[in-house]
Design an enzyme around this catalytic site. Structure first.
Site, PDB file in Angstrom:
ATOM      1  N   ASP A 150      18.603  -3.014 -24.720  1.00  0.00           N
ATOM      2  CA  ASP A 150      17.339  -2.505 -24.982  1.00  0.00           C
ATOM      3  C   ASP A 150      16.214  -3.289 -24.491  1.00  0.00           C
ATOM      4  O   ASP A 150      15.230  -2.915 -24.175  1.00  0.00           O
ATOM      5  CB  ASP A 150      17.073  -2.550 -26.511  1.00  0.00           C
ATOM      6  CG  ASP A 150      17.513  -1.077 -27.250  1.00  0.00           C
ATOM      7  OD1 ASP A 150      17.572  -0.120 -26.448  1.00  0.00           O
ATOM      8  OD2 ASP A 150      17.688  -1.113 -28.430  1.00  0.00           O
ATOM      9  N   GLY A 196       0.762  -1.309  -0.222  1.00  0.00           N
ATOM     10  CA  GLY A 196       0.015   0.077   0.098  1.00  0.00           C
ATOM     11  C   GLY A 196       0.785   1.296  -0.040  1.00  0.00           C
ATOM     12  O   GLY A 196       0.221   2.309  -0.315  1.00  0.00           O
ATOM     13  N   SER A 197       2.050   1.109   0.288  1.00  0.00           N
ATOM     14  CA  SER A 197       3.027   2.269   0.430  1.00  0.00           C
ATOM     15  C   SER A 197       3.612   2.559  -1.249  1.00  0.00           C
ATOM     16  O   SER A 197       4.470   3.526  -1.110  1.00  0.00           O
ATOM     17  CB  SER A 197       3.922   2.381   1.448  1.00  0.00           C
ATOM     18  OG  SER A 197       4.584   1.172   1.385  1.00  0.00           O
ATOM     19  N   GLY A 198       3.180   1.943  -1.932  1.00  0.00           N
ATOM     20  CA  GLY A 198       4.374   1.770  -3.270  1.00  0.00           C
ATOM     21  C   GLY A 198       3.372   2.653  -4.174  1.00  0.00           C
ATOM     22  O   GLY A 198       2.309   3.441  -4.064  1.00  0.00           O
ATOM     23  N   LEU A 199       3.813   2.739  -5.457  1.00  0.00           N
ATOM     24  CA  LEU A 199       3.443   3.723  -6.510  1.00  0.00           C
ATOM     25  C   LEU A 199       1.818   3.419  -6.586  1.00  0.00           C
ATOM     26  O   LEU A 199       1.109   4.323  -6.568  1.00  0.00           O
ATOM     27  CB  LEU A 199       4.235   3.124  -7.866  1.00  0.00           C
ATOM     28  CG  LEU A 199       3.474   3.769  -9.231  1.00  0.00           C
ATOM     29  CD1 LEU A 199       3.509   5.256  -9.008  1.00  0.00           C
ATOM     30  CD2 LEU A 199       4.351   3.254 -10.248  1.00  0.00           C
ATOM     31  N   GLY A 233      -0.276   1.475  -4.729  1.00  0.00           N
ATOM     32  CA  GLY A 233      -1.082   1.715  -3.499  1.00  0.00           C
ATOM     33  C   GLY A 233      -1.376   3.206  -3.193  1.00  0.00           C
ATOM     34  O   GLY A 233      -2.461   3.444  -2.646  1.00  0.00           O
ATOM     35  N   TYR A 262      11.258 -12.761 -11.972  1.00  0.00           N
ATOM     36  CA  TYR A 262       9.831 -12.159 -11.697  1.00  0.00           C
ATOM     37  C   TYR A 262       8.932 -12.561 -12.555  1.00  0.00           C
ATOM     38  O   TYR A 262       7.570 -12.683 -12.091  1.00  0.00           O
ATOM     39  CB  TYR A 262      10.199 -10.537 -11.958  1.00  0.00           C
ATOM     40  CG  TYR A 262       9.284  -9.604 -11.854  1.00  0.00           C
ATOM     41  CD1 TYR A 262       8.985  -9.392 -10.286  1.00  0.00           C
ATOM     42  CD2 TYR A 262       8.499  -9.171 -12.666  1.00  0.00           C
ATOM     43  CE1 TYR A 262       8.028  -8.479 -10.136  1.00  0.00           C
ATOM     44  CE2 TYR A 262       7.325  -8.257 -12.435  1.00  0.00           C
ATOM     45  CZ  TYR A 262       7.132  -8.045 -11.116  1.00  0.00           C
ATOM     46  OH  TYR A 262       6.340  -6.973 -10.812  1.00  0.00           O
TER      47      TYR A 262
END
Length: 325
Positions: A281, A13-16, A18, A146
């Protein structure tokens, strides 16, 4: 949505994303939006519990007793960071996702909406990519750890639905950017990295600005506040376990060089942009179709890209001291 009280737990919740969801929910509250009146929103960050740890994850769920979950928490990074840490990205994200969905099932959560990424799609594929193609072949080798961990959320969602009838679903956003992004040069994605580095270049009085790679790869970018509105819409209105792509239109795909020029304009950088073609790239393109989204939410309007870039640069300049750098 029904009249019963909903407790929505947002992991990461504290990320981008969130932070963007928090902004939109506060906006809805200030406008007395009917949808938000029977909802309580809880935004949790890493300080509230380590989701890689099963016991801490279960304690978090027992503490807040959510009825709904937006699962954003992940170990994330840009291209070069991913390339160097594939095993860590796989193991840590697998642990996070397994713990969150297990705790959600254990606590009888009504719906979970997890966040995937367009990097999960096969490297060798036809374009545009759509929701049916997630498992059609290996992802790009640069960030396979990932990518596979994110793919496994879809496998878990289907398993929980088949075994327990759970409504656990996922969204696949294109590249996200906006206020509260990660501007750390070791682990950030392309837009925040360019914004931060160009700000540094202006402070240093540099005459030129170097972009890693050729600048030719194509990407779709979604502004975090637009994605937040779509996430909230999915939580309230989308009940399939099948993933849904949340992306701008195919026509809004831009080259990295276009991104760099727009950031230059937003910063007012007076120098020239040069390209270091000795640097990788990554994938040339990852064009995603938002036809499914458009069929279900026809009138959604995305923020114009140049406006979103301008607002993000302005936010970074105002918040540089306490932004994630």
């Amino acid at each position: 949505m029904s009249d019963e009280r909903r407790v929505v737990l947002v992991t990461g919740g504290s990320g981008l994303v969130g932070q963007a969801i928090r902004i939109i929910i506060e906006e809805e509250k200030s406008l007395n939006n009917d949808s938000v009146k029977n909802e309580s929103w809880i935004f949790c960050g890493s300080k509230d519990g380590d989701l890689r740890d099963k016991a801490q994850t279960e304690a978090l769920f027992e503490r807040h007793r959510p009825t709904h979950v937006i699962h954003l928490a992940a170990m994330v990074g840009g291209l070069f960071h991913n390339m160097a840490h594939n095993l860590d990205f796989f193991r840590e994200n697998m642990a996070i996702n397994d713990n969150v969905l297990s705790a959600s099932h254990k606590n009888k959560v009504t719906k979970v909406v997890s966040c995937l990424s367009t990097c999960i799609f096969p490297d060798k594929t036809t374009y545009p990519i759509d929701e049916t193609m997630v498992h059609n072949g290996p992802p790009h080798t640069s960030n396979f750890g990932y990518s596979y961990a994110k793919r496994m959320i879809d496998v878990l969602n289907r398993g929980y639905h088949e075994s327990h009838g759970c409504t656990f679903t996922s969204v696949i956003p294109c590249n996200v950017f906006g206020p509260h992004d990660n501007f750390d040069l070791q682990s950030s994605h392309v837009i925040p990295a360019l914004i931060r580095r160009m700000d540094d270049a202006m402070h240093n009085g540099d005459k030129t600005f170097t972009v890693m790679g050729s600048g030719k790869p194509l990407r779709q970018f979604i502004y975090s506040l637009d994605l937040a509105r779509l996430f909230i819409w999915v939580l309230r209105n989308y009940d399939s376990v099948e993933p849904i792509i949340l992306s701008v239109d195919e026509a809004d795909e831009v080259t990295i060089s276009t991104v760099a020029e727009m950031i230059k304009k937003a910063h007012g950088f007076p120098g020239d942009i040069v390209y270091d073609t000795t640097k990788a790239d990554g994938q040339y393109k990852k064009t995603a179709s938002n036809a499914k989204l458009r069929s279900l939410y026809k009138d959604f309007k995305f923020t114009p890209f140049e406006t979103a870039i301008h607002d993000t640069v302005a936010w970074f300049k105002q918040n540089r001291e306490h932004a994630r750098t």
